[in-house]
Design a protein around this motif. Sequence first.
Motif, PDB file in Angstrom:
ATOM      1  N   CYS A   5      41.471  40.585  41.166  1.00 45.16           N
ATOM      2  CA  CYS A   5      42.488  39.359  41.524  1.00 45.16           C
ATOM      3  C   CYS A   5      42.824  39.634  43.000  1.00 45.16           C
ATOM      4  CB  CYS A   5      43.465  39.474  40.626  1.00 45.16           C
ATOM      5  SG  CYS A   5      44.726  38.178  40.921  1.00 45.16           S
ATOM      6  N   ILE A   6      42.703  38.517  43.681  1.00 48.72           N
ATOM      7  CA  ILE A   6      43.072  38.626  45.101  1.00 48.72           C
ATOM      8  C   ILE A   6      44.529  38.060  45.352  1.00 48.72           C
ATOM      9  CG2 ILE A   6      42.674  38.062  47.550  1.00 48.72           C
ATOM     10  CD1 ILE A   6      40.436  40.068  46.467  1.00 48.72           C
ATOM     11  N   LEU A  24      37.212  38.578  51.419  1.00 51.07           N
ATOM     12  CA  LEU A  24      36.846  39.464  50.330  1.00 51.07           C
ATOM     13  C   LEU A  24      36.618  38.758  49.098  1.00 51.07           C
ATOM     14  CD1 LEU A  24      37.014  42.510  49.387  1.00 51.07           C
ATOM     15  CD2 LEU A  24      39.235  42.232  48.969  1.00 51.07           C
ATOM     16  N   ALA A  25      37.474  37.772  48.885  1.00 51.89           N
ATOM     17  CA  ALA A  25      37.109  36.956  47.644  1.00 51.89           C
ATOM     18  C   ALA A  25      35.825  36.297  47.610  1.00 51.89           C
ATOM     19  CB  ALA A  25      38.138  36.072  47.311  1.00 51.89           C
ATOM     20  N   LEU A  26      35.295  35.899  48.504  1.00 51.88           N
ATOM     21  CA  LEU A  26      34.038  35.295  48.699  1.00 51.88           C
ATOM     22  C   LEU A  26      32.801  36.100  48.719  1.00 51.88           C
ATOM     23  CD1 LEU A  26      34.647  32.438  51.291  1.00 51.88           C
ATOM     24  CD2 LEU A  26      34.798  32.253  48.727  1.00 51.88           C
ATOM     25  N   LEU A  27      33.087  37.370  49.289  1.00 57.23           N
ATOM     26  CA  LEU A  27      32.023  38.634  49.260  1.00 57.23           C
ATOM     27  C   LEU A  27      32.049  39.127  47.966  1.00 57.23           C
ATOM     28  CD1 LEU A  27      30.181  40.443  51.094  1.00 57.23           C
ATOM     29  CD2 LEU A  27      32.331  41.844  51.442  1.00 57.23           C
ATOM     30  N   GLU A  32      28.488  38.999  42.445  1.00 54.29           N
ATOM     31  CA  GLU A  32      28.582  38.788  41.059  1.00 54.29           C
ATOM     32  C   GLU A  32      29.914  39.660  40.392  1.00 54.29           C
ATOM     33  OE1 GLU A  32      25.265  38.818  38.906  1.00 54.29           O
ATOM     34  OE2 GLU A  32      23.991  37.717  40.731  1.00 54.29           O
ATOM     35  N   GLN A  33      31.227  39.696  41.209  1.00 55.49           N
ATOM     36  CA  GLN A  33      32.195  40.286  40.525  1.00 55.49           C
ATOM     37  C   GLN A  33      33.025  38.935  40.061  1.00 55.49           C
ATOM     38  OE1 GLN A  33      32.692  43.658  40.242  1.00 55.49           O
ATOM     39  NE2 GLN A  33      30.567  43.589  41.228  1.00 55.49           N
ATOM     40  N   GLU A  34      34.053  39.214  39.086  1.00 57.95           N
ATOM     41  CA  GLU A  34      34.485  38.141  38.772  1.00 57.95           C
ATOM     42  C   GLU A  34      35.830  38.017  39.245  1.00 57.95           C
ATOM     43  OE1 GLU A  34      36.996  37.020  34.363  1.00 57.95           O
ATOM     44  OE2 GLU A  34      34.968  37.785  34.360  1.00 57.95           O
ATOM     45  N   VAL A  35      36.073  37.120  40.165  1.00 59.26           N
ATOM     46  CA  VAL A  35      36.996  37.122  41.088  1.00 59.26           C
ATOM     47  C   VAL A  35      38.201  35.890  40.779  1.00 59.26           C
ATOM     48  CG1 VAL A  35      38.075  36.501  43.528  1.00 59.26           C
ATOM     49  CG2 VAL A  35      35.683  37.862  43.062  1.00 59.26           C
ATOM     50  N   SER A  36      39.322  36.094  40.844  1.00 60.66           N
ATOM     51  CA  SER A  36      40.701  35.125  40.623  1.00 60.66           C
ATOM     52  C   SER A  36      41.624  35.121  41.844  1.00 60.66           C
ATOM     53  CB  SER A  36      41.331  35.489  39.313  1.00 60.66           C
ATOM     54  OG  SER A  36      41.543  36.563  39.218  1.00 60.66           O
ATOM     55  N   ASP A  72      31.513  30.304  42.516  1.00 61.18           N
ATOM     56  CA  ASP A  72      32.048  30.572  40.972  1.00 61.18           C
ATOM     57  C   ASP A  72      33.582  31.158  41.001  1.00 61.18           C
ATOM     58  OD1 ASP A  72      29.837  29.245  39.998  1.00 61.18           O
ATOM     59  OD2 ASP A  72      28.719  31.413  39.928  1.00 61.18           O
ATOM     60  N   ILE A  73      34.412  30.922  41.650  1.00 59.73           N
ATOM     61  CA  ILE A  73      35.858  31.152  41.779  1.00 59.73           C
ATOM     62  C   ILE A  73      36.473  29.967  41.149  1.00 59.73           C
ATOM     63  CG2 ILE A  73      37.777  32.082  42.999  1.00 59.73           C
ATOM     64  CD1 ILE A  73      35.975  33.275  44.930  1.00 59.73           C
TER      65      ILE A  73
END
Length: 118
Positions: A5-6, A24-27, A32-36, A72-73
């Motif tokens: 989570c950012i 950081l979120a986009l990277l 393939e990390q699950e980012v929120s 895919d965020i």
Amino acid sequence: MKKICILFRSAPHGTTKGREGLDLALLSASFEQEVSLLFVDEGILHLVKDQQPELIGAKDYIATFKALPLYDIDVVLICKQSLADYGLTPGLLTIPVTAVNDDSIAAHIKSVDEVIVF
């Protein structure tokens, strides 16, 4: 897959925090990390429509938030109280968000592996 989570808390211009958080979120999502994303306090100002940061000599990275679906965020949360504090509504923001209360914010933070604050 790690859940990250950012958390955006700082105002969008004047420091590089917002751009670094978005990068950081986009990277992370590209690996393939699950980012929120979670926007609270002054951090909600990142999403206000029609900003003109070039007038103060800043780069316009705000438009990059529109690329979140390409990475895919899909979980973008914003604090209801912060919206009210700044007199904003979701319709005044550049991207679709889910407005949540403090309990939902706490539950989301507990559900992820790591929270990184900008």
